[in-house]
Design an enzyme around this catalytic site. Structure first.
Site: not given
Length: 439
Positions: A39, A75, A96, A199, A203, A246-247, A352
């Site tokens: 992720d 996600t 999400n 991820d 963050h 995913d991103h 994101h």
């Protein structure tokens, strides 16, 4: 006697022709597939870190320059696009969080993972399509895996607990061991494996923080461990692996460098909106009160550092406008600007959810195994095209999807590792056919 010989040769030639006309993988046996998602792995995260195992994958398999996730760069929507091959407006996992614009219900992300009513919208994910064609499938923490689709559950599902710690390297290796046993001892054909990093670090610390680089090195060690486990379980010749995400991630712009967005300065949300999610990264949704849609749109159009859309006017290449679930007003912040509805409570240093055309939202693609070419560099492509590639690898008929195999088929070894065997069959056929015609 000559007739008998002609008949025998005819039967041999027919058998060989039947074999030669089949796809090679059908003759050699169906290979298995492991899909791994890390992720928030931005496309360039391996470029400022020593990653020998990822580097070796580029030599031993396929690397794409980058992958473009769907719009939305979140996600659940992005993962579900990968596993269904459908745009977000088709599969309808538009956030999400599960929400209800009538009741104002908002369900947290981890809880939403359990709610079939959010995921089961008529589109079949790869697990179910493969199971319907006789294969065994499993989901290890992968978003969408815990739901039921038309009443059918994935054969085996492990779901993250709400407070699950995502960066435990020992557990990462244990998860790989578990998945390898599913393949080697229980004959699973498809397993999807999800990791929540990088991820979380992106963050909490931001994409440029040294801790992000440390987690990329941990991912690289995990990939090295994965390759060792594949060999130990004697799966080198039968397991294909796709590694993606995913991103991406970008740095959040904060004071004093910029004025952060507080949307209630531009419109009275209490008076004008009946539902909104405007404190979730760079993407926001609003349901105006009856008759207030134009007023909401005009007010938000005056706000800086964002773009506001009426759903029926969303650019076609977003593939969001046909969604029935998405509210009438959609807001996309400029890169790095987080949406805040009333007060600034956002603590993330990276995020994101921004436009999928931004390079910071792009992500990775690696693949290796018996059906993939070696040392192949692919041009960038949309993640929507991973689905038909997976169906090809599993030798199953895909469900309706928006992707195209023509985008990815050049990365496959169409002749596999048995090209010499095919040539031998062709040569033998020629000899037998010559003999057959001279009898």
């Amino acid at each position: 006697m000559r007739k008998i010989m002609r008949l025998e040769l005819f039967l041999v030639v027919s058998a060989l022709l039947g074999t030669a006309c089949k796809p090679l993988s059908k003759v050699a046996g169906r290979n298995k597939l492991l899909l791994i998602s890390f992720d928030g792995f931005r496309w360039d995260y391996d470029q400022d870190v020593d990653t020998p195992n990822l580097d070796q994958l580029a030599v031993d398999g396929v690397k794409a320059k980058y992958i473009t996730p769907p719009m939305l760069t979140m996600t659940s929507p992005s993962h579900f696009t990968t596993i269904t091959g459908r745009w977000v407006e088709d599969h309808e996992v538009v956030h999400n969080m599960m929400f209800n614009t009538t009741t104002n219900q908002k369900v947290p992300h981890k809880e939403t993972l359990k709610r079939s009513e959010w995921w089961d919208n008529g589109v079949l994910p790869l697990w179910i399509t493969a199971q319907d064609q006789g294969l065994k499938t499993a989901s290890f923490f992968y978003p969408g895996g815990a739901a039921k689709y038309r009443g059918k559950a994935v054969n085996r599902v492990l779901l993250e607990e709400p407070n699950h710690k995502d960066d435990n390297e020992t557990e990462w290796r244990q998860n790989i061991n578990t998945v390898m046993r599913w393949f080697s001892e229980e004959d699973f054909s498809l397993v999807t494996l999800y990791y929540g990093e990088p991820d979380n670090v992106g963050h909490a610390k931001g994409p440029d923080h040294p801790d992000r680089k440390k987690i990329i090195q941990q991912i690289d060690r995990t990939i090295g461990y994965l390759r060792e486990a594949i060999e130990q379980h004697h799966l080198n010749d039968s397991l294909n692996v796709i590694i993606t995400s995913d991103h991406g991630m970008t740095t959040v712009k904060k004071r004093p460098q910029v004025d952060e967005l507080i949307l209630n300065k531009y419109l009275n949300l209490f008076q004008l909106a009946s539902f909104e999610i405007l404190d979730y990264g760079g993407f926001g949704i609003i349901t105006p009160k009856p008759g207030k849609e134009q007023e909401v749109f005009d007010a938000l159009s005056m706000a800086p550092n964002l773009t506001v859309y009426k759903k029926n006017e969303i650019p076609e290449n977003f593939h969001l406008g046909k969604s029935e679930r998405l509210p009438p007003i959609v807001v996309v912040a400029d890169l790095g600007f987080n949406l805040n509805s009333r007060i600034i409570i956002y603590v993330n240093k990276g995020d994101h959810g921004f436009h999928n055309g931004e390079m910071d939202m792009k992500t990775i693609f690696r693949a290796f195994g018996p059906d993939f070419k070696r040392n192949f560099l692919s041009e960038p492509f949309d993640s929507i095209h991973i689905y038909p590639l997976m169906c090809k690898l599993l030798q199953i008929e895909p469900a309706p999807h928006n992707g195209s195999l023509t985008v990815t088929e050049d990365m496959l070894q169409h002749n596999g590792g048995s090209q010499n065997a095919r040539l031998s069959v062709a040569l033998l056929l020629s000899m037998l056919l010559f003999t057959f015609t001279t009898l």
